[in-house]
Design a protein around this motif. Structure first.
Motif, PDB file in Angstrom:
ATOM      1  N   ALA A 111      43.480  39.868  51.523  1.00  0.00           N
ATOM      2  CA  ALA A 111      44.147  39.895  50.220  1.00  0.00           C
ATOM      3  C   ALA A 111      44.502  38.458  49.878  1.00  0.00           C
ATOM      4  CB  ALA A 111      45.392  40.780  50.290  1.00  0.00           C
ATOM      5  N   THR A 112      43.477  37.605  49.950  1.00  0.00           N
ATOM      6  CA  THR A 112      43.681  36.159  49.903  1.00  0.00           C
ATOM      7  C   THR A 112      43.733  35.585  48.492  1.00  0.00           C
ATOM      8  OG1 THR A 112      41.302  36.010  50.241  1.00  0.00           O
ATOM      9  CG2 THR A 112      42.668  35.685  52.162  1.00  0.00           C
ATOM     10  N   GLY A 113      43.544  36.447  47.489  1.00  0.00           N
ATOM     11  CA  GLY A 113      43.731  35.988  46.117  1.00  0.00           C
ATOM     12  C   GLY A 113      42.716  34.978  45.639  1.00  0.00           C
ATOM     13  N   SER A 114      43.138  34.170  44.685  1.00  0.00           N
ATOM     14  CA  SER A 114      42.195  33.253  44.041  1.00  0.00           C
ATOM     15  C   SER A 114      42.814  31.882  43.886  1.00  0.00           C
ATOM     16  CB  SER A 114      41.817  33.801  42.661  1.00  0.00           C
ATOM     17  OG  SER A 114      42.978  33.976  41.875  1.00  0.00           O
ATOM     18  N   ARG A 115      41.954  30.929  43.606  1.00  0.00           N
ATOM     19  CA  ARG A 115      42.427  29.572  43.326  1.00  0.00           C
ATOM     20  C   ARG A 115      41.703  29.047  42.093  1.00  0.00           C
ATOM     21  NH1 ARG A 115      38.444  26.030  46.616  1.00  0.00           N
ATOM     22  NH2 ARG A 115      37.156  27.649  47.534  1.00  0.00           N
ATOM     23  N   THR A 116      42.111  27.872  41.661  1.00  0.00           N
ATOM     24  CA  THR A 116      41.559  27.301  40.436  1.00  0.00           C
ATOM     25  C   THR A 116      40.075  26.990  40.603  1.00  0.00           C
ATOM     26  OG1 THR A 116      43.711  26.345  39.986  1.00  0.00           O
ATOM     27  CG2 THR A 116      41.866  25.432  38.778  1.00  0.00           C
ATOM     28  N   ASN A 117      39.300  27.337  39.595  1.00  0.00           N
ATOM     29  CA  ASN A 117      37.868  27.047  39.578  1.00  0.00           C
ATOM     30  C   ASN A 117      37.606  25.926  38.576  1.00  0.00           C
ATOM     31  OD1 ASN A 117      35.109  27.050  39.610  1.00  0.00           O
ATOM     32  ND2 ASN A 117      34.869  29.236  39.216  1.00  0.00           N
ATOM     33  N   PHE A 118      37.141  24.796  39.080  1.00  0.00           N
ATOM     34  CA  PHE A 118      36.842  23.668  38.191  1.00  0.00           C
ATOM     35  C   PHE A 118      35.362  23.645  37.795  1.00  0.00           C
ATOM     36  CE2 PHE A 118      40.710  22.406  40.403  1.00  0.00           C
ATOM     37  CZ  PHE A 118      41.481  21.914  39.371  1.00  0.00           C
ATOM     38  N   ASN A 283      29.994  37.247  46.302  1.00  0.00           N
ATOM     39  CA  ASN A 283      29.513  37.552  44.983  1.00  0.00           C
ATOM     40  C   ASN A 283      29.722  36.371  44.046  1.00  0.00           C
ATOM     41  OD1 ASN A 283      28.836  39.220  42.813  1.00  0.00           O
ATOM     42  ND2 ASN A 283      29.902  40.937  43.773  1.00  0.00           N
ATOM     43  N   ARG A 284      29.362  36.519  42.793  1.00  0.00           N
ATOM     44  CA  ARG A 284      29.657  35.449  41.832  1.00  0.00           C
ATOM     45  C   ARG A 284      31.175  35.322  41.693  1.00  0.00           C
ATOM     46  NH1 ARG A 284      28.528  36.482  35.784  1.00  0.00           N
ATOM     47  NH2 ARG A 284      30.774  36.370  35.669  1.00  0.00           N
ATOM     48  N   GLY A 285      31.629  34.130  41.440  1.00  0.00           N
ATOM     49  CA  GLY A 285      33.072  33.886  41.374  1.00  0.00           C
ATOM     50  C   GLY A 285      33.703  33.849  42.744  1.00  0.00           C
ATOM     51  N   ILE A 308      40.366  38.794  45.249  1.00  0.00           N
ATOM     52  CA  ILE A 308      39.248  38.436  46.118  1.00  0.00           C
ATOM     53  C   ILE A 308      38.170  39.526  46.163  1.00  0.00           C
ATOM     54  CG2 ILE A 308      40.404  39.331  48.205  1.00  0.00           C
ATOM     55  CD1 ILE A 308      38.094  36.267  48.082  1.00  0.00           C
ATOM     56  N   ALA A 309      38.537  40.751  45.771  1.00  0.00           N
ATOM     57  CA  ALA A 309      37.601  41.876  45.850  1.00  0.00           C
ATOM     58  C   ALA A 309      36.811  42.018  44.555  1.00  0.00           C
ATOM     59  CB  ALA A 309      38.363  43.163  46.135  1.00  0.00           C
ATOM     60  N   SER A 310      35.540  42.246  44.698  1.00  0.00           N
ATOM     61  CA  SER A 310      34.701  42.473  43.530  1.00  0.00           C
ATOM     62  C   SER A 310      34.084  43.858  43.655  1.00  0.00           C
ATOM     63  CB  SER A 310      33.612  41.407  43.480  1.00  0.00           C
ATOM     64  OG  SER A 310      32.680  41.704  42.475  1.00  0.00           O
ATOM     65  N   MET A 311      34.585  44.796  42.876  1.00  0.00           N
ATOM     66  CA  MET A 311      34.114  46.179  42.957  1.00  0.00           C
ATOM     67  C   MET A 311      33.257  46.447  41.720  1.00  0.00           C
ATOM     68  SD  MET A 311      36.508  49.577  43.205  1.00  0.00           S
ATOM     69  CE  MET A 311      37.475  49.060  44.603  1.00  0.00           C
ATOM     70  N   THR A 312      31.965  46.165  41.889  1.00  0.00           N
ATOM     71  CA  THR A 312      31.095  46.295  40.718  1.00  0.00           C
ATOM     72  C   THR A 312      30.486  47.686  40.661  1.00  0.00           C
ATOM     73  OG1 THR A 312      29.261  45.425  42.009  1.00  0.00           O
ATOM     74  CG2 THR A 312      30.490  43.848  40.695  1.00  0.00           C
ATOM     75  N   SER A 313      30.101  48.057  39.453  1.00  0.00           N
ATOM     76  CA  SER A 313      29.401  49.319  39.261  1.00  0.00           C
ATOM     77  C   SER A 313      28.540  49.140  38.020  1.00  0.00           C
ATOM     78  CB  SER A 313      30.404  50.458  39.047  1.00  0.00           C
ATOM     79  OG  SER A 313      31.146  50.212  37.871  1.00  0.00           O
ATOM     80  N   GLU A 314      27.729  50.141  37.725  1.00  0.00           N
ATOM     81  CA  GLU A 314      26.879  50.014  36.531  1.00  0.00           C
ATOM     82  C   GLU A 314      27.721  49.866  35.279  1.00  0.00           C
ATOM     83  OE1 GLU A 314      23.678  52.801  35.874  1.00  0.00           O
ATOM     84  OE2 GLU A 314      23.088  52.575  37.985  1.00  0.00           O
ATOM     85  N   LYS A 315      28.816  50.642  35.253  1.00  0.00           N
ATOM     86  CA  LYS A 315      29.713  50.592  34.098  1.00  0.00           C
ATOM     87  C   LYS A 315      30.481  49.270  34.042  1.00  0.00           C
ATOM     88  CE  LYS A 315      32.817  53.762  33.207  1.00  0.00           C
ATOM     89  NZ  LYS A 315      33.764  54.791  33.681  1.00  0.00           N
TER      90      LYS A 315
END
Lengths: 441, 441
Positions: A111-118, A283-285, A308-315
């Protein structure tokens, strides 16, 4: 190999990395269950990120928005906290390695979250201020006040203006709220602190690459927030991409140059990936591909929740938005699903209930969308305050924040114009690296 | 030569170095008078030093005890503030040199205060924590919490104890109040945060070189504060001089060794002298010899007030105590005397009215001496709180402090157990130098 010493029990051990929204909701759901919970975090506190910009603009001290992790869970049995920087997952042996040693897990939750993307803009990364941590917010507060002190010292108008000007990149909630807060500072606070400076020379620019502000909200909210910002004297630049920034001159896809020594970058975030995972799950990002139970794809006992989690689906091909509500809901569900796993019950898939979005833009003004209810203006502003107070952890933090807000509101003031630790521009690069390590856990 | 740009007026310019108690009282006394006031300070805030130990022990955030200097004087005509580090006085040309340039003065007032005196003990200076500035208080808070986190990680009992033990050197008000606050932390707060640690291993030692605590107060107060500290479980060592400290082992004039990684040095202070003054005016304790009008001896237009001033007489060969009340009274009188000088009136000599002393020792307990009235216990504790709230600058700071105290009192809590900026022991020496520069202005 050095190991982190926690009691060895005959119940499964869940190791959770990160005490953000997802992590704390997960732990709350595991309270007094038959699992041992070990939380690892680089900081000993939870950060309420939505109000970081108020720390940066002298409205709140860190104690209003940071809450000691040990205190949240102090009455929990079988809960252990260790202040640690996570280095690497070793799935083969169910180990996670940290700067204070390794620990075995039965279940691991990232559950490490995110940081700034330059987005690879190296000069921007070196010279702009990010705003994702308490330390970054304090640095920005110091820089802002230091630059106003410096502005008094130069006879060169162009340099003086560059010290007083602000460029905020990114028209999401952070950028919009920060621009609003700076607009209020310019109107209400700085003129009495700096009667010797001509405040007309202070320009606040908000730059957004897309065609509208707050792209996650409805068009009506975007339009209204644009109007609110203009009323506050903020210059909003839509369809404007920042290309370069050397600490003084901002280059965009347009031709007009803007000079500022205060650039805040809130144009994007990326996941804080932990080393040792298979490359194909990233994944991307920089997010980790998970299934509908937040299990990282191809792993059985390793989960990811929140930003940090990317739960993709068709929708939903891009995954869920990186916001607090997703993290909270995923943390809560994962607590239940972990218990289902232990009791061999069927897992429940995640389904996001979007509770809405909001942003405040200075005094008495906000845009709010809650389900189908939309509001812009004073009522929205009250709702914004109520919701933020409600979600702050702990009665003490709620009280202190409320008192500060009441004070600031009735006195047209920001009480905390203190340069406690001066920000050192020449140490900037090093600081950036440290900041990143901080957020990286 | 670069000069500090402030308006050139046809009225005398008073340059004041230092926004402590003496400096701010002096400026208040010069409000709307026919002088131009220029305040120089290394920080943009006034520090209420008597409560620094509460910032260090997680009871208050800096915004409770620090107050923006610009805000205090925001409605003053002819007041100018510059954030500057003073380097040198050049009396021949009535100039004061700083890191941002030089400025001419008609009258110069040094109100530079004092800093920690390590009495030449280099190892102690390198390894012990001073407590004279906000940054030092925050460093101590971080160190305390970091060492408790570290204590969880070591199987070695001796090292664990050294991480949990505290040695406070100096039995004056700061040492006594800090020892009391640590005693409360040990009783009320740390056990629930660290259920895995045996709190009996945490020992708090207070060492005083003289035969009694609080030497500035009456014997009865010394005795009672000793009893209060013992009740809190603090080990008080009288007639005990610290000789050496390597960051781990404390050596005293007795033979028993004590191991601690937390030593706080509050055993003495010395003046923050500014370069360029004649050597003969620098007195013992690094203070500047002044006459009864706070004029530095041998100078006509240069004054010193507060801790930095040493006003000796036959009756008072050591000068006044280095406390807030002397600074406040000298600042107030000097404002009047400066006006007398301008109007060719007779100057009024300084006469110190001792308004008393006090110290709190944990919950519901304090010793107070106000003129001939002495009190020890709960009533004294209320008086202590009342007086400290009264003297805090600004209604906002009073309110926030009061709320924090009420919260801490009724919840047996210290809300701010946050390691915002970790304290780095390997950077310690460098930090010390920076701290000193900070205090040196």
């Amino acid at each position: 190999m050095k190991t982190i010493d926690v009691p060895e029990l005959n119940i499964p051990r869940v190791v959770i990395v990160g005490g953000g929204f997802a992590g704390i909701e997960l732990i709350k759901g595991l309270r007094n269950k038959d699992v041992q919970v070990v939380l690892l975090d680089r900081n000993n506190y939870h950060t309420f990120q939505p109000l970081l910009y108020q720390v940066a603009t002298a409205g709140l001290e860190p104690d209003s928005i940071a809450y000691p992790l040990r205190k949240i869970f102090k009455e929990y049995q079988n809960f252990h906290f260790r202040l640690a920087e996570v280095e690497r997952v070793e799935e083969d042996n169910q180990l996670i390695h940290t700067n204070i040693g390794a620990i075995k897990y039965d279940y691991l939750v990232l559950a490490t979250g995110s940081r700034t993307n330059f987005f690879g803009l190296e000069n921007v990364q070196e010279n702009a201020m990010p705003l994702k941590t308490v330390v970054q917010a304090l640095n920005l507060r110091s820089l802002l006040l230091q630059n106003f002190e410096k502005a008094l010292l130069t006879p060169d108008v162009k340099i003086r203006e560059s010290l007083m000007n602000f460029v905020i990149v990114g028209g999401g909630p952070t950028g919009v709220e920060l621009a609003g807060a700076l607009g209020e500072l310019k109107r209400q606070v700085l003129p009495s602190d700096y009667p010797e400076l001509d405040m007309r020379r202070m320009q606040i620019h908000l730059m957004e690459a897309g065609p509208r502000l707050l792209p996650g909200l409805a068009q009506a909210s975007s339009d209204k927030s644009l109007k609110f910002l203009k009323d506050l004297g903020v210059n909003v630049w839509l369809d404007t991409q920042v290309k370069d920034y050397n600490g003084f001159e901002v280059k965009t896809n347009h031709n007009r140059a803007i000079f500022t020594q205060n650039m805040i970058w809130s144009a994007g975030v990326m996941g804080n990936v932990v080393d040792g995972l298979k490359k194909e799950v990233i994944n991307r990002g920089n997010r980790l591909e998970v299934n509908e139970y937040n299990q990282i794809k191809g792993y059985k006992n390793v989960f990811a929740v929140g930003d940090i989690a990317s739960m993709t689906s068709e929708k939903n091909p891009k995954g869920h938005p990186m916001v607090a509500q997703v993290a909270i809901q995923q943390g809560r569900l994962l607590a239940k699903n972990l218990m289902h796993i232990l009791h061999n019950k069927k897992l429940k898939p995640f389904s996001y209930r979007d509770k809405g979005s909001m942003a405040t833009i200075g005094r008495n003004k906000a845009v709010v969308e809650i389900s189908k209810w939309r509001s812009q203006g004073a009522l929205a502003w009250f709702v914004w305050m109520f919701v933020h107070i409600l979600f702050l952890v702990g009665f003490r933090n709620k009280t202190i924040t409320m008192i500060n807000w009441l004070w600031n509101y009735f006195n047209y003031d920001r009480g905390i114009r203190l340069i406690i630790r001066p920000f050192n521009r020449s140490k900037k690069k090093k600081e950036h690296e440290e900041e990143e390590k901080l957020v990286m856990l």
